[in-house]
Design an enzyme around this catalytic site. Structure first.
Site, mmCIF file in Angstrom:
data_model
loop_
_atom_site.group_PDB
_atom_site.id
_atom_site.type_symbol
_atom_site.label_atom_id
_atom_site.label_comp_id
_atom_site.label_asym_id
_atom_site.label_seq_id
_atom_site.Cartn_x
_atom_site.Cartn_y
_atom_site.Cartn_z
ATOM 1 N N GLY A 13 0.840 -1.061 0.095
ATOM 2 C CA GLY A 13 -0.105 -0.073 -0.136
ATOM 3 C C GLY A 13 0.943 1.280 0.025
ATOM 4 O O GLY A 13 2.020 1.382 -0.288
ATOM 5 N N ASP A 36 1.853 -8.978 1.681
ATOM 6 C CA ASP A 36 0.344 -8.505 1.278
ATOM 7 C C ASP A 36 -0.276 -9.521 0.670
ATOM 8 O O ASP A 36 0.120 -10.968 0.605
ATOM 9 C CB ASP A 36 0.773 -7.357 0.167
ATOM 10 C CG ASP A 36 -0.248 -6.114 0.223
ATOM 11 O OD1 ASP A 36 -0.020 -5.030 0.244
ATOM 12 O OD2 ASP A 36 -1.630 -6.681 -0.002
ATOM 13 N N ILE A 37 -1.555 -9.151 0.366
ATOM 14 C CA ILE A 37 -2.428 -10.359 -0.043
ATOM 15 C C ILE A 37 -2.228 -10.639 -1.505
ATOM 16 O O ILE A 37 -2.664 -11.979 -2.004
ATOM 17 C CB ILE A 37 -4.099 -9.728 -0.079
ATOM 18 C CG1 ILE A 37 -4.946 -10.903 0.070
ATOM 19 C CG2 ILE A 37 -4.311 -8.658 -1.225
ATOM 20 C CD1 ILE A 37 -6.289 -10.570 0.439
ATOM 21 N N ASN A 60 -3.290 -12.952 3.978
ATOM 22 C CA ASN A 60 -4.472 -12.358 4.229
ATOM 23 C C ASN A 60 -4.660 -11.790 5.462
ATOM 24 O O ASN A 60 -4.659 -12.917 6.232
ATOM 25 C CB ASN A 60 -5.595 -13.416 3.517
ATOM 26 C CG ASN A 60 -7.021 -12.557 3.668
ATOM 27 O OD1 ASN A 60 -7.237 -11.682 4.499
ATOM 28 N ND2 ASN A 60 -7.913 -13.484 3.196
ATOM 29 N N TYR A 150 -14.988 3.894 8.453
ATOM 30 C CA TYR A 150 -13.609 3.935 8.612
ATOM 31 C C TYR A 150 -13.309 4.577 9.938
ATOM 32 O O TYR A 150 -12.556 4.143 10.757
ATOM 33 C CB TYR A 150 -12.957 4.622 7.390
ATOM 34 C CG TYR A 150 -11.503 4.951 7.543
ATOM 35 C CD1 TYR A 150 -10.388 3.934 7.455
ATOM 36 C CD2 TYR A 150 -10.973 6.302 7.580
ATOM 37 C CE1 TYR A 150 -9.092 3.961 7.459
ATOM 38 C CE2 TYR A 150 -9.337 6.390 7.467
ATOM 39 C CZ TYR A 150 -8.858 5.317 7.574
ATOM 40 O OH TYR A 150 -7.100 5.664 7.560
ATOM 41 N N LYS A 154 -11.574 3.120 13.203
ATOM 42 C CA LYS A 154 -10.242 3.850 13.828
ATOM 43 C C LYS A 154 -10.533 3.999 15.215
ATOM 44 O O LYS A 154 -9.612 3.987 16.017
ATOM 45 C CB LYS A 154 -9.623 5.054 13.263
ATOM 46 C CG LYS A 154 -9.163 4.719 11.616
ATOM 47 C CD LYS A 154 -7.964 3.530 11.755
ATOM 48 C CE LYS A 154 -7.421 3.430 10.212
ATOM 49 N NZ LYS A 154 -6.507 2.174 10.510
HETATM 50 C C1 AKB Z 1 -8.225 8.930 3.911
HETATM 51 O O1 AKB Z 1 -8.668 9.836 3.302
HETATM 52 O O2 AKB Z 1 -9.297 7.951 4.359
HETATM 53 C C2 AKB Z 1 -7.088 8.411 4.586
HETATM 54 C C3 AKB Z 1 -7.020 9.084 5.984
HETATM 55 C C4 AKB Z 1 -7.332 10.353 6.356
HETATM 56 O O3 AKB Z 1 -6.936 8.483 6.937
HETATM 57 N N1 AKB Z 1 -5.850 9.129 3.926
#
Ligand code: AKB
Length: 325
Positions: A13, A36-37, A60, A150, A154
């Site tokens: 990545g 990586d995968i 994975n 996301y 986090k």
């Molecule tokens: C995103 O834009 O999803 C990432 C981040 C800010 O964690 N670059």
């Protein structure tokens, strides 16, 4: 420690490709296992065949047994978990995003709890904040009500990291990355990615249609600073790491209009149009600038690159790369 053997999950990545190189320069090629995968040497989206200079394993991150096997095979002591689904993609695939981002973290934290590895790095993000967070100079401790899958993953991950540290003394360290700008590998599926694409399009076509509005200010960082921060927090003595959820980390902030202006200092004919899509709401929910005094005070973080320096360096490097921009 020089005797460490390091495993990087998600080495193909945006962060992984550069972190592997930097860690191999410090620890030696044989002590840094990329994984990586996809099989080694498979084609990346920049069109380049990535050659592995050291050990490579297909993993994975949802396969705990496979992670364990590789840890034992290479006597891994330190692990960086970089595989993740970023903000824009995870909004489209919420269940998959949650599964990938959370299950992989549990696998790794459990390996550390069971003492199969000594140290873990896991990246958090400015996405852990949300629309109710103070936007400017966002403090380390403040309202965190993320509105993206996301971001929720986090924030949850941060709480789990701290819990594993308190409960099982797991030596886990983490940074809340801002948007990251780099030229070696394209980013995938993030909201801040416009700040990478804009360079590719400036050189390729001379124009760029931005998916965020002209005035959308976001915190950003150049990849060499992000890599240095990552290695510095991992190498810092344990007693200096006072935050075991995740540290705020900052360099500078800008809007699409400001980066376009800076690019025009080198490419005067560069044109940008603005056509905000669903990513605008994600960007609007994030901080505009970050207060990272804890990272600076606790383990000596200091950024080096500002917007002007990033633009100069990005353009020079992208122009000289062999793959088509
Ligand atoms: C995103 O834009 O999803 C990432 C981040 C800010 O964690 N670059």
């Amino acid at each position: 420690m020089a005797s460490d053997t390091i495993l990087i999950l998600g080495s193909g990545g945006q962060i992984g490709t550069e972190l592997v190189t930097s860690l191999r320069n410090i620890y030696g090629n044989d002590h840094v296992i990329a994984s990586d995968i996809k099989p080694a040497g498979s084609e990346h989206s920049d069109g380049e065949k990535k050659d592995t200079e050291g050990p490579y394993e297909v993993i994975n991150v949802l396969d705990k047994d496979r992670i364990f096997e590789v840890i034992k095979k290479h006597k891994v002591t330190q692990l960086y978990l970089l595989a993740a689904m970023l903000s824009a993609t995870a909004e489209k695939h919420p269940e998959k995003g949650w599964q990938l981002n959370m299950e992989s973290l549990f696998h790794v934290l459990d390996m550390a709890k069971e003492k199969h590895i000594q140290q873990v790095y896991w990246p958090s993000s400015i996405a852990a904040f949300g629309p109710t967070t103070p936007k400017e100079d966002t403090p380390q401790q403040t309202i965190t009500e993320p509105s993206t899958i996301y971001g929720i993953s986090k924030l949850a991950g941060e709480r789990w990291c701290e819990w594993y540290f308190n409960k099982y003394a797991v030596d886990v360290r983490s940074l809340r990355y801002p948007g990251l700008i780099s030229y070696t590998a394209p980013p995938g599926g993030g909201t801040t990615d416009y700040a990478v694409d804009i360079f590719h399009q400036a050189l390729k076509t001379g124009s760029y249609e931005c998916f965020l509005s002209a005035g959308t200010k976001l915190p950003m960082m150049y990849m060499p600073d992000a890599i240095r921060a990552t290695i510095e927090i991992m190498q810092a003595p344990a007693e200096k790491i006072k935050i075991r959820s995740s540290y705020n980390l900052s360099a500078f902030s800008f809007t699409p209009a400001q980066i376009a202006h800076e690019i025009r200092q080198h490419l005067p004919d560069f044109q940008v149009t603005y056509n905000p899509d669903f990513r605008q709401a994600i960007a609007d929910s994030w901080p505009q600038s970050i207060d990272d005094r804890n990272a600076r005070g606790d383990w000596g973080w200091k950024h080096q690159y500002n917007l002007k320096a990033v633009v100069e360096d990005m353009l020079v490097n992208l122009k000289s790369l062999k793959f088509e921009v």
